[in-house]
Motif scaffolding. Structure first.
Motif, mmCIF file in Angstrom:
data_model
loop_
_atom_site.group_PDB
_atom_site.id
_atom_site.type_symbol
_atom_site.label_atom_id
_atom_site.label_comp_id
_atom_site.label_asym_id
_atom_site.label_seq_id
_atom_site.Cartn_x
_atom_site.Cartn_y
_atom_site.Cartn_z
ATOM 1 N N UNK A 76 0.835 -1.204 0.000
ATOM 2 C CA UNK A 76 0.000 0.000 0.000
ATOM 3 C C UNK A 76 0.872 1.259 0.000
ATOM 4 N N UNK A 77 1.927 1.284 0.810
ATOM 5 C CA UNK A 77 2.790 2.472 0.883
ATOM 6 C C UNK A 77 3.481 2.732 -0.451
ATOM 7 N N UNK A 78 4.027 1.673 -1.065
ATOM 8 C CA UNK A 78 4.681 1.848 -2.359
ATOM 9 C C UNK A 78 3.676 2.297 -3.426
ATOM 10 N N UNK A 79 2.485 1.758 -3.391
ATOM 11 C CA UNK A 79 1.464 2.136 -4.365
ATOM 12 C C UNK A 79 1.078 3.602 -4.189
ATOM 13 N N UNK A 80 0.893 4.055 -2.965
ATOM 14 C CA UNK A 80 0.568 5.458 -2.726
ATOM 15 C C UNK A 80 1.712 6.370 -3.133
ATOM 16 N N UNK A 81 2.949 5.968 -2.859
ATOM 17 C CA UNK A 81 4.096 6.765 -3.276
ATOM 18 C C UNK A 81 4.141 6.860 -4.799
ATOM 19 N N UNK A 82 3.845 5.762 -5.484
ATOM 20 C CA UNK A 82 3.778 5.778 -6.947
ATOM 21 C C UNK A 82 2.753 6.816 -7.415
ATOM 22 N N UNK A 83 1.561 6.827 -6.815
ATOM 23 C CA UNK A 83 0.529 7.791 -7.199
ATOM 24 C C UNK A 83 1.007 9.226 -6.997
ATOM 25 N N UNK A 84 1.658 9.492 -5.874
ATOM 26 C CA UNK A 84 2.142 10.845 -5.582
ATOM 27 C C UNK A 84 3.182 11.267 -6.617
ATOM 28 N N UNK A 85 4.160 10.406 -6.881
ATOM 29 C CA UNK A 85 5.223 10.737 -7.836
ATOM 30 C C UNK A 85 4.636 10.897 -9.234
ATOM 31 N N UNK A 86 3.748 10.009 -9.618
ATOM 32 C CA UNK A 86 3.127 10.061 -10.948
ATOM 33 C C UNK A 86 2.330 11.375 -11.107
ATOM 34 N N UNK A 87 1.576 11.745 -10.074
ATOM 35 C CA UNK A 87 0.793 12.982 -10.127
ATOM 36 C C UNK A 87 1.696 14.203 -10.240
ATOM 37 N N UNK A 88 2.785 14.216 -9.482
ATOM 38 C CA UNK A 88 3.717 15.344 -9.542
ATOM 39 C C UNK A 88 4.364 15.467 -10.928
#
Length: 94
Positions: A76-88
């Motif tokens: 879950x943490x890696x997936x959320x970090x992916x979303x944050x980086x992708x959005x940025x």
């Protein structure tokens, strides 16, 4: 000074718990500054750091409940970090 293996693993466990707990302090301080609920990117890095360290401790302790819990959380943490980086990246912030 001779430190035994059990003491080293206790230190690892407490370090992981400290990292894991620090994420809430980071999130709380950022939310206070913003006057709304915010999850800064550091929250996810602390989650991953604490999760990996606690997973190592759980594996050492051979605790299947703790291992499954940490593995699930890490996904879950890696997936959320992916979303944050992708959005940025999509916003041109990185």
């Amino acid at each position: 000074m001779n430190v035994d293996k059990e003491t080293i693993w206790l230190i690892v466990g407490f370090l992981g718990q400290g990292l894991f707990s620090a994420r809430f302090i980071v999130q709380w301080l950022k939310s206070e500054r913003e006057k709304k609920s915010v999850f800064p990117i550091a929250f996810w890095y602390f989650s991953i750091g604490g999760g990996v360290t606690l997973l190592a401790y759980a594996v050492y302790r051979q605790d299947p409940v703790f291992i499954v819990g940490q593995l699930t959380g890490l996904f879950i943490y890696f997936r959320n970090l992916y979303f944050v980086v992708h959005e940025r990246k999509n916003l041109g912030l990185e």
